[in-house]
Design a protein around this motif. Sequence first.
Motif, PDB file in Angstrom:
ATOM      1  N   ASN A  35       0.822  -1.215   0.000  1.00 16.91           N
ATOM      2  CA  ASN A  35       0.000   0.000   0.000  1.00 16.91           C
ATOM      3  C   ASN A  35       0.851   1.259   0.000  1.00 16.91           C
ATOM      4  N   PHE A  36       0.293   2.319  -0.582  1.00 19.60           N
ATOM      5  CA  PHE A  36       0.910   3.631  -0.476  1.00 19.60           C
ATOM      6  C   PHE A  36       0.668   4.164   0.929  1.00 19.60           C
ATOM      7  N   CYS A  37       1.606   4.957   1.430  1.00 21.34           N
ATOM      8  CA  CYS A  37       1.453   5.573   2.744  1.00 21.34           C
ATOM      9  C   CYS A  37       2.187   6.919   2.742  1.00 21.34           C
ATOM     10  N   SER A  38       2.100   7.629   3.847  1.00 23.15           N
ATOM     11  CA  SER A  38       2.777   8.917   3.977  1.00 23.15           C
ATOM     12  C   SER A  38       4.288   8.751   3.934  1.00 23.15           C
ATOM     13  N   LEU A  39       4.948   9.766   3.405  1.00 22.26           N
ATOM     14  CA  LEU A  39       6.400   9.828   3.494  1.00 22.26           C
ATOM     15  C   LEU A  39       6.790  10.141   4.929  1.00 22.26           C
ATOM     16  N   THR A  40       7.930   9.657   5.356  1.00 17.29           N
ATOM     17  CA  THR A  40       8.448  10.041   6.665  1.00 17.29           C
ATOM     18  C   THR A  40       9.012  11.462   6.551  1.00 17.29           C
ATOM     19  N   PRO A  41       9.162  12.168   7.661  1.00 19.41           N
ATOM     20  CA  PRO A  41       9.779  13.504   7.590  1.00 19.41           C
ATOM     21  C   PRO A  41      11.169  13.476   6.937  1.00 19.41           C
TER      22      PRO A  41
END
Length: 135
Positions: free
Chosen positions: A80-86
């Motif tokens: 799955n796609f997810c948020s990038l880390t900082p």
Amino acid sequence: MNVLIVEPGCAPYEKEIHGLREMQAVVGGLIQAIYPYKEPVALVCNEEALLLGLPFNRSVEGGYGGICGTFFLCGLEADNFCSLTPEQVRVYKKKFHHAELLIGANGDELITMKVPPRRKDHPPNQRHPPDPRER
């Protein structure tokens, strides 16, 4: 999910997007994910960019050549796609900070020139914000 959007000629910027319709809205059509990096990051672009004649955006190493049209980078979690880390946001903002002009090609190798990006809120031919005193 928090993604990094890269538009032709512009500096990358973060945006929160949700679902397939918003992903398609960002790239302007059908999405295609490519995986040019060792870390779990996807580059999501318009699958029909060349057929649609979208403008050249950035070159991508690893035999991917160039990406046309707006794309976004997101993280990967299993399938799955997810948020990038900082940290990923920081790395890819720096990597794609400069806009690129496509000069030509030598076989499969693109010849590009890095140029300063324009801010998203400025039209392409405007170098500075309008002076309110000039109205």
